[in-house]
Design an enzyme around this catalytic site. Structure first.
Site, PDB file in Angstrom:
ATOM      1  N   ILE A   1       0.857  -1.171   0.000  1.00 29.98           N
ATOM      2  CA  ILE A   1       0.000   0.000   0.000  1.00 29.98           C
ATOM      3  C   ILE A   1       0.901   1.232   0.000  1.00 29.98           C
ATOM      4  CG2 ILE A   1      -2.020  -1.062   1.066  1.00 29.98           C
ATOM      5  CD1 ILE A   1      -1.152  -0.026   3.746  1.00 29.98           C
ATOM      6  N   ASP A   2       0.341   2.368  -0.384  1.00 31.59           N
ATOM      7  CA  ASP A   2       1.125   3.583  -0.520  1.00 31.59           C
ATOM      8  C   ASP A   2       1.719   4.026   0.818  1.00 31.59           C
ATOM      9  OD1 ASP A   2       0.406   3.674  -3.201  1.00 31.59           O
ATOM     10  OD2 ASP A   2      -1.352   4.935  -2.800  1.00 31.59           O
ATOM     11  N   LYS A   3       2.792   4.800   0.733  1.00 26.19           N
ATOM     12  CA  LYS A   3       3.467   5.325   1.917  1.00 26.19           C
ATOM     13  C   LYS A   3       2.487   5.998   2.876  1.00 26.19           C
ATOM     14  CE  LYS A   3       6.538   9.109   3.285  1.00 26.19           C
ATOM     15  NZ  LYS A   3       7.393  10.232   2.828  1.00 26.19           N
TER      16      LYS A   3
ATOM     17  N   ARG B   1      -7.698   6.035  -5.004  1.00 20.34           N
ATOM     18  CA  ARG B   1      -7.412   7.462  -5.128  1.00 20.34           C
ATOM     19  C   ARG B   1      -7.804   7.980  -6.507  1.00 20.34           C
ATOM     20  NH1 ARG B   1      -1.243   7.714  -3.348  1.00 20.34           N
ATOM     21  NH2 ARG B   1      -1.598   9.983  -3.514  1.00 20.34           N
TER      22      ARG B   1
END
Length: 364
Positions: free
Chosen positions: A173-175, A277
């Site tokens: 998953i994204d930062k 997103r």
């Protein structure tokens, strides 16, 4: 397809065989975003040669066994397709070594970074990643990542090698997204879990705070996702069925209306880069404070000074895109048991929701 560390030794250098080798690029294969680590083009006079021998001759400090492991993990491509180590390279074949993360330029250092471990046994580990923690080392983040933390956690486990691509993180998953990730502690677990993700049988549910009130209150977003032709740091939505991007489907449901924002449940049918997103922006409701996709400015509400101050305070409370991987479900790779885990929203998103609830109540 592998999802973790470099199959080759960390100190291996790019061979000096230009123009056969070029700068790494990002490619997509079977719905996965992969990073090219090495690329060779066989010359016109190339005799038939097993791909493992072909690569050993070109990769410094790499053994034939390591190359064969790479092939078993699906990390060796010829003309864009994964091959086994006995494939025979022909003239003008394009041979690539790919991974699902950028190349590690430095040794993976074990670092004592706290981990919120939700579950662990001999086969899998489930961790609740905090926002701000990068998953894999890469440009500008050579330490302080989840992989460094895992190296420390497993430092006394002789069966876990952080550099072995046959085990480790199965997805990412994204930062600045928080939430649940599963780590495979054995090659068999990695293979089984990877198949579950590929076949879309895992259960993944997110919580997001988005600008506006989506209409209808529940729906299905379908649209191919691929790299934006205008900005390579962004993903973009292309028409479903087109030859651009990869098929992507997100299901959403508004859980709570909070004036000018909404708390939304998102369930992934596919798992593309930045899927929630970019899909939510596509329908006109970017995630709150998502700088990459335009959610870090006032998109709903008035222009009064007090409201601008309120929003600025909200951005300080939750200084990242308001997205949390809340639930994760899969079949245990060894026991066959249905496993289901939940991580409640972190404090920054909870505080953001309470602030909007208070504003909405005062307006009512």
């Amino acid at each position: 397809m592998s999802d973790n560390e470099d199959i080759f030794d960390d100190d291996i250098e790019m061979p000096d065989v230009s123009p056969e080798v070029r700068e790494p690029e990002i490619i997509e294969l079977d719905g996965q975003e992969l990073y090219e680590h090495f690329r060779f083009v066989a010359d016109k006079g190339q005799a038939l040669l097993r791909v493992d021998k072909f690569l050993v001759e070109r990769l410094q400090k790499s053994s034939r066994n390591r190359v064969q492991q790479a092939a078993e993990a699906g990390c060796i491509l010829v003309n864009g397709k994964a091959v086994k180590s006995n494939y025979r390279v022909k003239p003008l074949d394009v041979v690539q070594v790919v991974m699902d993360r950028p190349r590690y330029e430095f040794e993976i250092i074990a670092q004592d970074i706290p981990l919120d471990i939700v579950y662990e046994d001999a086969h899998v580990l489930v961790v609740n990643k905090p926002a701000g923690l990068v998953v894999h080392p890469g440009h500008g983040n050579y330490s302080g990542t989840l992989v460094n933390a895992l190296a420390w956690h497993f430092k006394d486990n002789p069966d876990y090698d952080v550099t072995d691509p046959r085990m480790g993180l199965v997805h990412r998953i994204d930062k600045d997204t928080s939430g649940l990730l599963v780590v495979a502690k054995t090659p068999d677990a990695k293979t089984d879990l990877g198949r579950q993700f590929f076949n879309k049988t895992t259960k993944r549910e997110y919580r997001a705070i988005v600008w506006g009130i989506p209409e209808p209150a529940a729906g299905r977003i379908e649209g191919n996702i691929g790299r934006s032709p205008k900005d390579r740091l962004q993903m973009a939505v292309f028409p479903a069925g087109s030859d651009q991007g990869k098929h992507a489907v997100t299901h959403y449901e508004v859980l709570e209306q909070l004036g000018h924002v909404s708390l939304v449940k998102c369930v992934l049918e596919t798992g593309r880069t930045h899927q929630i997103r970019v899909h939510m922006r596509h329908i006109g409701h970017p995630l709150f404070n998502d700088a990459r996709y335009g959610g870090d400015v006032i998109l709903r509400g008035n222009t009064s000074g007090s409201y601008r101050s309120f929003i600025a305070n909200c951005f300080e409370i939750c200084p990242r895109q308001a997205l949390h991987a809340r639930t994760l479900g899969f079949v245990h790779p060894a026991t066959g048991e249905e496993m289901f885990f939940t991580a409640e929203m972190p404090s920054d998103m909870q505080a953001l929701i309470e602030k909007w609830r208070t504003l909405a109540a005062s307006k009512a």
